[in-house]
Design a protein around this motif. Structure first.
Motif, PDB file in Angstrom:
ATOM      1  N   THR A 167      62.194  47.742  45.318  1.00  0.00           N
ATOM      2  CA  THR A 167      62.311  46.459  44.625  1.00  0.00           C
ATOM      3  C   THR A 167      61.545  45.435  45.453  1.00  0.00           C
ATOM      4  N   THR A 168      60.708  44.650  44.808  1.00  0.00           N
ATOM      5  CA  THR A 168      59.850  43.744  45.585  1.00  0.00           C
ATOM      6  C   THR A 168      59.392  42.568  44.743  1.00  0.00           C
ATOM      7  N   VAL A 169      58.899  41.541  45.408  1.00  0.00           N
ATOM      8  CA  VAL A 169      58.313  40.383  44.736  1.00  0.00           C
ATOM      9  C   VAL A 169      56.815  40.644  44.601  1.00  0.00           C
ATOM     10  N   ARG A 170      56.351  40.645  43.380  1.00  0.00           N
ATOM     11  CA  ARG A 170      54.929  40.923  43.145  1.00  0.00           C
ATOM     12  C   ARG A 170      54.093  39.679  43.378  1.00  0.00           C
ATOM     13  N   GLN A 171      53.195  39.786  44.357  1.00  0.00           N
ATOM     14  CA  GLN A 171      52.113  38.812  44.474  1.00  0.00           C
ATOM     15  C   GLN A 171      50.946  39.346  43.649  1.00  0.00           C
ATOM     16  N   PRO A 172      50.292  38.518  42.857  1.00  0.00           N
ATOM     17  CA  PRO A 172      49.142  38.998  42.090  1.00  0.00           C
ATOM     18  C   PRO A 172      47.919  39.122  43.000  1.00  0.00           C
ATOM     19  N   LEU A 173      47.957  40.111  43.891  1.00  0.00           N
ATOM     20  CA  LEU A 173      46.953  40.200  44.952  1.00  0.00           C
ATOM     21  C   LEU A 173      45.537  40.366  44.414  1.00  0.00           C
ATOM     22  N   ARG A 174      45.378  41.274  43.448  1.00  0.00           N
ATOM     23  CA  ARG A 174      44.034  41.483  42.917  1.00  0.00           C
ATOM     24  C   ARG A 174      43.524  40.224  42.223  1.00  0.00           C
ATOM     25  N   GLU A 175      44.416  39.554  41.501  1.00  0.00           N
ATOM     26  CA  GLU A 175      44.026  38.318  40.835  1.00  0.00           C
ATOM     27  C   GLU A 175      43.677  37.231  41.848  1.00  0.00           C
ATOM     28  N   MET A 176      44.374  37.212  42.983  1.00  0.00           N
ATOM     29  CA  MET A 176      44.064  36.238  44.036  1.00  0.00           C
ATOM     30  C   MET A 176      42.643  36.455  44.564  1.00  0.00           C
ATOM     31  N   GLY A 177      42.259  37.722  44.731  1.00  0.00           N
ATOM     32  CA  GLY A 177      40.901  38.023  45.165  1.00  0.00           C
ATOM     33  C   GLY A 177      39.866  37.604  44.150  1.00  0.00           C
ATOM     34  N   MET A 178      40.176  37.815  42.875  1.00  0.00           N
ATOM     35  CA  MET A 178      39.247  37.435  41.811  1.00  0.00           C
ATOM     36  C   MET A 178      39.076  35.919  41.745  1.00  0.00           C
ATOM     37  N   VAL A 179      40.203  35.196  41.832  1.00  0.00           N
ATOM     38  CA  VAL A 179      40.138  33.735  41.786  1.00  0.00           C
ATOM     39  C   VAL A 179      39.371  33.191  42.991  1.00  0.00           C
ATOM     40  N   ALA A 180      39.596  33.793  44.163  1.00  0.00           N
ATOM     41  CA  ALA A 180      38.889  33.350  45.362  1.00  0.00           C
ATOM     42  C   ALA A 180      37.379  33.522  45.205  1.00  0.00           C
ATOM     43  N   LEU A 181      36.963  34.660  44.670  1.00  0.00           N
ATOM     44  CA  LEU A 181      35.533  34.926  44.483  1.00  0.00           C
ATOM     45  C   LEU A 181      34.929  33.942  43.495  1.00  0.00           C
ATOM     46  N   ARG A 182      35.588  33.738  42.379  1.00  0.00           N
ATOM     47  CA  ARG A 182      35.060  32.826  41.359  1.00  0.00           C
ATOM     48  C   ARG A 182      35.025  31.384  41.871  1.00  0.00           C
ATOM     49  N   THR A 183      36.048  31.003  42.647  1.00  0.00           N
ATOM     50  CA  THR A 183      36.074  29.654  43.203  1.00  0.00           C
ATOM     51  C   THR A 183      34.951  29.465  44.214  1.00  0.00           C
ATOM     52  N   ALA A 184      34.708  30.489  45.042  1.00  0.00           N
ATOM     53  CA  ALA A 184      33.623  30.423  46.017  1.00  0.00           C
ATOM     54  C   ALA A 184      32.275  30.245  45.326  1.00  0.00           C
ATOM     55  N   LEU A 185      32.072  30.948  44.226  1.00  0.00           N
ATOM     56  CA  LEU A 185      30.816  30.825  43.488  1.00  0.00           C
ATOM     57  C   LEU A 185      30.661  29.436  42.874  1.00  0.00           C
ATOM     58  N   ARG A 186      31.760  28.898  42.372  1.00  0.00           N
ATOM     59  CA  ARG A 186      31.701  27.547  41.809  1.00  0.00           C
ATOM     60  C   ARG A 186      31.326  26.529  42.878  1.00  0.00           C
ATOM     61  N   LEU A 187      31.932  26.673  44.060  1.00  0.00           N
ATOM     62  CA  LEU A 187      31.605  25.755  45.151  1.00  0.00           C
ATOM     63  C   LEU A 187      30.155  25.908  45.581  1.00  0.00           C
ATOM     64  N   ALA A 188      29.675  27.170  45.625  1.00  0.00           N
ATOM     65  CA  ALA A 188      28.295  27.423  46.032  1.00  0.00           C
ATOM     66  C   ALA A 188      27.299  26.825  45.044  1.00  0.00           C
ATOM     67  N   SER A 189      27.726  26.706  43.779  1.00  0.00           N
ATOM     68  CA  SER A 189      26.855  26.137  42.747  1.00  0.00           C
ATOM     69  C   SER A 189      26.959  24.617  42.682  1.00  0.00           C
ATOM     70  N   GLY A 190      27.796  24.039  43.549  1.00  0.00           N
ATOM     71  CA  GLY A 190      27.921  22.591  43.575  1.00  0.00           C
ATOM     72  C   GLY A 190      28.897  22.032  42.561  1.00  0.00           C
ATOM     73  N   GLU A 191      29.688  22.898  41.937  1.00  0.00           N
ATOM     74  CA  GLU A 191      30.661  22.427  40.954  1.00  0.00           C
ATOM     75  C   GLU A 191      31.845  21.768  41.632  1.00  0.00           C
ATOM     76  N   LYS A 192      32.455  20.817  40.945  1.00  0.00           N
ATOM     77  CA  LYS A 192      33.696  20.229  41.417  1.00  0.00           C
ATOM     78  C   LYS A 192      34.854  21.064  40.898  1.00  0.00           C
ATOM     79  N   ILE A 193      35.828  21.335  41.772  1.00  0.00           N
ATOM     80  CA  ILE A 193      36.985  22.118  41.358  1.00  0.00           C
ATOM     81  C   ILE A 193      38.187  21.194  41.187  1.00  0.00           C
ATOM     82  N   GLU A 194      39.105  21.614  40.310  1.00  0.00           N
ATOM     83  CA  GLU A 194      40.231  20.762  39.945  1.00  0.00           C
ATOM     84  C   GLU A 194      41.220  20.577  41.087  1.00  0.00           C
TER      85      GLU A 194
END
Length: 336
Positions: free
Chosen positions: A290-317
């Motif tokens: 029994t455990t608390v699920r962290q959405p680990l794979r989703e965290m990696g995906m969000v991190a990658l997409r956020t990094a790309l947005r920052l690299a492109s000069g986008e403003k993040i919310e």
């Protein structure tokens, strides 16, 4: 962070070497048409002056885009799941992902290597960049995204995490609902932000239920299996040991289960155990955890997409993104 006025230019390095900017540029770009002695002298001066190139448009070409992922120590089940998510999101965006170990110390020469290799951004996992790291990366205009930051940031940085407090609350409420009152918290590093949030969730649930928490029921060590072994031994050695344990990670939870078995205790009849993460190992143990699920794979995906947005000069919310946790009930917890 250092301002642009503090930035060392190629012209500065060239003047100190008594060479042309073109020659210094050849050394920086790994060209072979430079004498070995000259190359060595220029490389030494680049380090001495702390020269950090900015990411060029050539290096930002879509076909050569690469994200660097820093990790500290071994690749645990937790880290592996996050990396899988980053790789999956990178494949969708046609971006390569390179995994390497955190660079220690204040030497920032590695930033030049990142820029020369065409890195677009950096993601750090289970480690955090120092102030010197952040300053060097800022000069190079390489954005950084920190996954599950260990400590509250001392400088502004972008991070991705999960609802640790809510996870700790739900795990403890589950054990309370099963009738347990002697519930211990087998925690991670005392100063880790995620550990503090999970512990506060545990304490909030216990306080709301009117159940006192003996000081010896709250342990702090680390997130890995050996940490869990030592603290589980200490808990089960108590004159009034717990009937349930909420652990800061799946590895620590499984360590507690093994320590209990070594003493002839049954899981969950004699000791209920709840973990945190829901990595693959949670379903590989018997009984399943029994455990608390962290959405680990989703965290990696969000991190990658956020990094790309920052690299492109986008403003993040938001500079900190939290994904929801969820209690997954299996066989390691039972009514008292």
């Amino acid at each position: 962070m250092p301002s642009r006025s503090h930035r060392t230019t190629l012209a500065t390095v060239a003047a100190s070497a008594g060479l042309s900017v073109a020659t210094v540029s050849k050394v920086l770009n790994g060209r072979s048409d430079v004498a070995p002695a000259t190359r060595s002298r220029v490389q030494s001066l680049l380090v001495e002056h702390g020269y950090i190139p900015r990411l060029s448009h050539r290096n930002q070409a879509a076909g050569s885009a690469t994200i660097e992922v820093w990790v500290d120590g071994k690749l645990s089940a937790y880290a592996t799941e996050i990396i899988k998510g980053a790789i999956e999101a990178g494949a969708e965006s046609e971006v390569a992902v390179v995994v390497t170990h955190l660079k220690a110390g204040n030497d920032t020469s590695w930033v030049r290597d990142l820029v020369t290799a065409g890195r677009r951004a950096m993601i750090t996992l289970a480690c955090e960049p120092t102030a010197a790291h952040l300053a060097a990366l800022s000069l190079a205009q390489l954005p950084v995204v920190v996954v599950d930051p260990m400590n509250p940031p001392v400088t502004p940085m972008t991070s991705v995490g999960s609802t640790n407090f809510a996870g700790g609350l739900s795990a403890t409420q589950h054990l309370l609902a099963l009738g347990h009152r002697r519930i211990a918290y087998l925690g991670g590093p005392a100063d880790a932000a995620s550990n503090q949030a999970r512990m506060q969730g545990y304490r909030a649930a216990m306080e709301t239920a009117g159940v006192p928490v003996p000081p010896e029921y709250v342990r702090t060590a680390g997130f890995c299996y050996p940490d869990g072994v030592g603290e589980a031994i200490a808990l089960l050695d108590l004159p009034s040991p717990p009937t349930a344990v909420f652990a800061v990670s799946d590895e620590c939870a499984i360590a507690a289960m093994q320590v209990a078995r070594n003493r002839g205790l049954r899981i969950p009849e004699d000791l209920s155990v709840v973990g945190f993460d829901d990595t693959e190992i949670a379903t590989m143990t018997s009984p399943q955890l029994t455990t608390v699920r962290q959405p680990l794979r989703e965290m990696g995906m969000v991190a990658l997409r956020t990094a790309l947005r920052l690299a492109s000069g986008e403003k993040i919310e938001s500079h900190h993104i939290e994904l929801a946790t969820e209690l997954v009930i299996r066989e390691s917890s039972l009514a008292a």
